[in-house]
Design a protein around this motif. Sequence first.
Motif: not given
Length: 245
Positions: A130-155
């Motif tokens: 169960m806990t071994i999947t946390i890293a992959a899930i964390g990276v997956g959701i963090a990437v989504d926020d990063t893309i949104h923020y970078l796109n908005r910041f650039q605009a």
Amino acid sequence: PEKFRAMLIAPYVSVEHNEARLSVRVRDSDRSLRRNELLKKIRAQLPAATGLKSDQIRLAGLLVLYNNVLQELFGSQILTLGITAGLLSAMFLVLLRSWRLAIIAMIPNVFPVAVVLGLMGWLGLPLDMMTITIAAIGVGIAVDDTIHYLNRFQAEFATDRSYVQAMHRSHRTVGRAMCYTTVAITIGLLILSISKFVPTIRFGLLTALAMMVAVVADLTILPAMLVIFKPFGRGTQAKLEGEQE
């Protein structure tokens, strides 16, 4: 009698094949148990203790099966994180068209994984299915926020070429949306804490922690690096002087 021989002897001794089975109980709930090290020690010492060759001895049972599953998970975890980091770096490079931006974007995504895995090691929490999947899930959701923020910041930066003002405007817009979605995801994950299955409780709490650390990293570390390293180029002189003040 044949009836009792089938129950008491046949499961452990095969005269026809010259084989014997020794059944040993291991207390799997023992916190000091190290399955892989124990099995390696048994494989190394059993031939000398029995006078048999190593190829004449085979370990089996639920402990061996569970240990093999965990070892495969550990190996796949390292491989998965490595492949994920490489693919995300390539995606950021194609999307942002800059090595500097790609490196800056990866740092907030690695941060929650390091925090959660480090906390698990500090608290002595074991890695399981169960806990071994946390890293992959964390990276997956963090990437989504990063893309949104970078796109908005650039605009926002394109309007007046001011990094500080672009950061403030990004926080007021996409930053709020990132916080709302993180709160909703965290509440959903915290529901798992009322489970009676301990691995499910750990999964819910640690994944919720990873989500919160991820959004904090995207709203603090990411904009700080954008302001410091200025990956979109330097702004106008007037804006630069205002930012220094």
